[in-house]
Design an enzyme around this catalytic site. Sequence first.
Site, mmCIF file in Angstrom:
data_model
loop_
_atom_site.group_PDB
_atom_site.id
_atom_site.type_symbol
_atom_site.label_atom_id
_atom_site.label_comp_id
_atom_site.label_asym_id
_atom_site.label_seq_id
_atom_site.Cartn_x
_atom_site.Cartn_y
_atom_site.Cartn_z
ATOM 1 N N LYS A 41 -35.593 -5.043 -48.469
ATOM 2 C CA LYS A 41 -36.314 -6.315 -48.352
ATOM 3 C C LYS A 41 -37.809 -6.066 -48.338
ATOM 4 O O LYS A 41 -38.264 -5.026 -47.862
ATOM 5 C CB LYS A 41 -35.923 -7.021 -47.047
ATOM 6 C CG LYS A 41 -34.698 -7.900 -47.187
ATOM 7 C CD LYS A 41 -34.613 -8.812 -45.971
ATOM 8 C CE LYS A 41 -33.360 -9.670 -45.996
ATOM 9 N NZ LYS A 41 -33.209 -10.395 -44.731
ATOM 10 N N SER A 128 -37.646 -17.737 -39.035
ATOM 11 C CA SER A 128 -38.829 -17.022 -39.525
ATOM 12 C C SER A 128 -39.151 -17.461 -40.953
ATOM 13 O O SER A 128 -40.318 -17.644 -41.302
ATOM 14 C CB SER A 128 -38.578 -15.509 -39.515
ATOM 15 O OG SER A 128 -38.319 -15.064 -38.219
HETATM 16 O O1 PNS Z 1 -32.825 -11.553 -38.074
HETATM 17 P P1 PNS Z 1 -31.681 -11.312 -39.013
HETATM 18 O O2 PNS Z 1 -32.188 -10.852 -40.367
HETATM 19 O O3 PNS Z 1 -30.741 -12.478 -39.103
HETATM 20 O O4 PNS Z 1 -30.844 -10.090 -38.372
HETATM 21 C C1 PNS Z 1 -29.693 -9.605 -38.993
HETATM 22 C C2 PNS Z 1 -29.265 -8.255 -38.386
HETATM 23 C C3 PNS Z 1 -30.392 -7.270 -38.402
HETATM 24 C C4 PNS Z 1 -28.810 -8.479 -36.965
HETATM 25 C C5 PNS Z 1 -28.083 -7.748 -39.258
HETATM 26 O O5 PNS Z 1 -28.414 -7.873 -40.606
HETATM 27 C C6 PNS Z 1 -27.698 -6.297 -38.970
HETATM 28 O O6 PNS Z 1 -27.167 -5.987 -37.926
HETATM 29 N N1 PNS Z 1 -27.982 -5.426 -39.956
HETATM 30 C C7 PNS Z 1 -27.692 -4.008 -39.898
HETATM 31 C C8 PNS Z 1 -26.496 -3.626 -40.802
HETATM 32 C C9 PNS Z 1 -25.193 -3.970 -40.126
HETATM 33 O O7 PNS Z 1 -24.823 -3.393 -39.120
HETATM 34 N N2 PNS Z 1 -24.472 -5.029 -40.642
HETATM 35 C C10 PNS Z 1 -23.289 -5.605 -40.018
HETATM 36 C C11 PNS Z 1 -21.985 -4.918 -40.356
HETATM 37 S S1 PNS Z 1 -21.689 -4.642 -42.052
#
Ligand code: PNS
Length: 157
Positions: A41, A128
């Site tokens: 991103k 955001s």
């Molecule tokens: O603020 P956001 O972008 O909604 O947060 C999303 C977040 C960071 C919590 C989520 O995308 C995440 O945990 N990403 C890390 C990768 C992961 O563990 N994904 C979930 C299981 S595949």
Amino acid sequence: MITAVYPGSFDPITNGHLDIIKRSAKTFDKLIVAVLNNPNKTPMFDLEERVDLIRQSISDLNNVEIDCFSGLLIDYMQNKNVNVIIKGLRTISDFEYEFQMALMNRKLNKEIETLFMMTNSDYSYLSSSLVKEAFRFGGNIENLVPDIVIQKMKEKL
Ligand code: PNS
């Protein structure tokens, strides 16, 4: 002693995030705000800036730590030896996405629990991305993000 992790992109932190952070800090002994470093991103604020904005916004909370992670959240949690994920819930559409994510995380590691905290109704529409869009087109984002965020966004323009 129960520690929880509040993960997110925080690009940038909003007053909705801040509300969840403050309430979680009261609920748990310790809270780790974990900022995702996602190389796929292009954020408005780089990782260091996002961390810095969070730090400046929560300087009055002494049981909150800020950290960064990349890769899978459950791997980060395992390394930190924490098994509670705290997530904010705003809308039904949040629920559908978060429900999938919580079940996927549980499939990956059944020891880790995801707990949901309902948003403060003042911020149920806030994200955001909407803040950034409103700001780009000259909208007033006062009271939606900490003042320091508005200041940094102005510097970016
Ligand atoms: O603020 P956001 O972008 O909604 O947060 C999303 C977040 C960071 C919590 C989520 O995308 C995440 O945990 N990403 C890390 C990768 C992961 O563990 N994904 C979930 C299981 S595949």
